[in-house]
Design a protein around this motif. Structure first.
Motif: not given
Length: 95
Positions: A13-26, A42-48
């Motif tokens: 399970x990975x957060x696709x993009x982090x809204x606080x630090x801007x990290x984008x996962x591959x 599973x990916x959390x794509x809420x911010x992406x």
């Protein structure tokens, strides 16, 4: 990412993009790794969503979480995409 997997890993399970630090996962690479190992992804794509391309088929995403207000839907509305054939069990029964 592969080093973090163990023989008993049952879900990635990975957060696709982090809204606080801007990290984008591959997520495409992680999805390919998960598929090769037979591990649901599973990916959390809420911010992406709406900010980067996400394709559940191409990226081998089995479960995808979204929040409606991030793409002009009502606040408080969410969605969980579940790939056909992926079994999930409810944690709470009844209502």
């Amino acid at each position: 990412a592969e080093r973090a997997l163990r023989d008993d890993t049952v879900l990635i399970s990975v957060m696709a993009a982090n809204n606080e630090i801007g990290t984008i996962q591959p997520i495409r690479d992680i999805g390919a790794l998960a598929r090769a190992r037979g591990i649901p992804f599973h990916t959390d794509a809420v911010q992406a969503i709406g900010k980067m391309q996400i394709d559940v088929k191409r990226d081998n995403i089995d479960l995808l979480a979204l929040s409606g207000h991030k793409f002009h839907g009502p606040k408080g509305i969410g969605a969980l995409y579940v790939r056909k054939g992926v079994g999930i069990e409810p944690q709470i029964h009844g209502g």
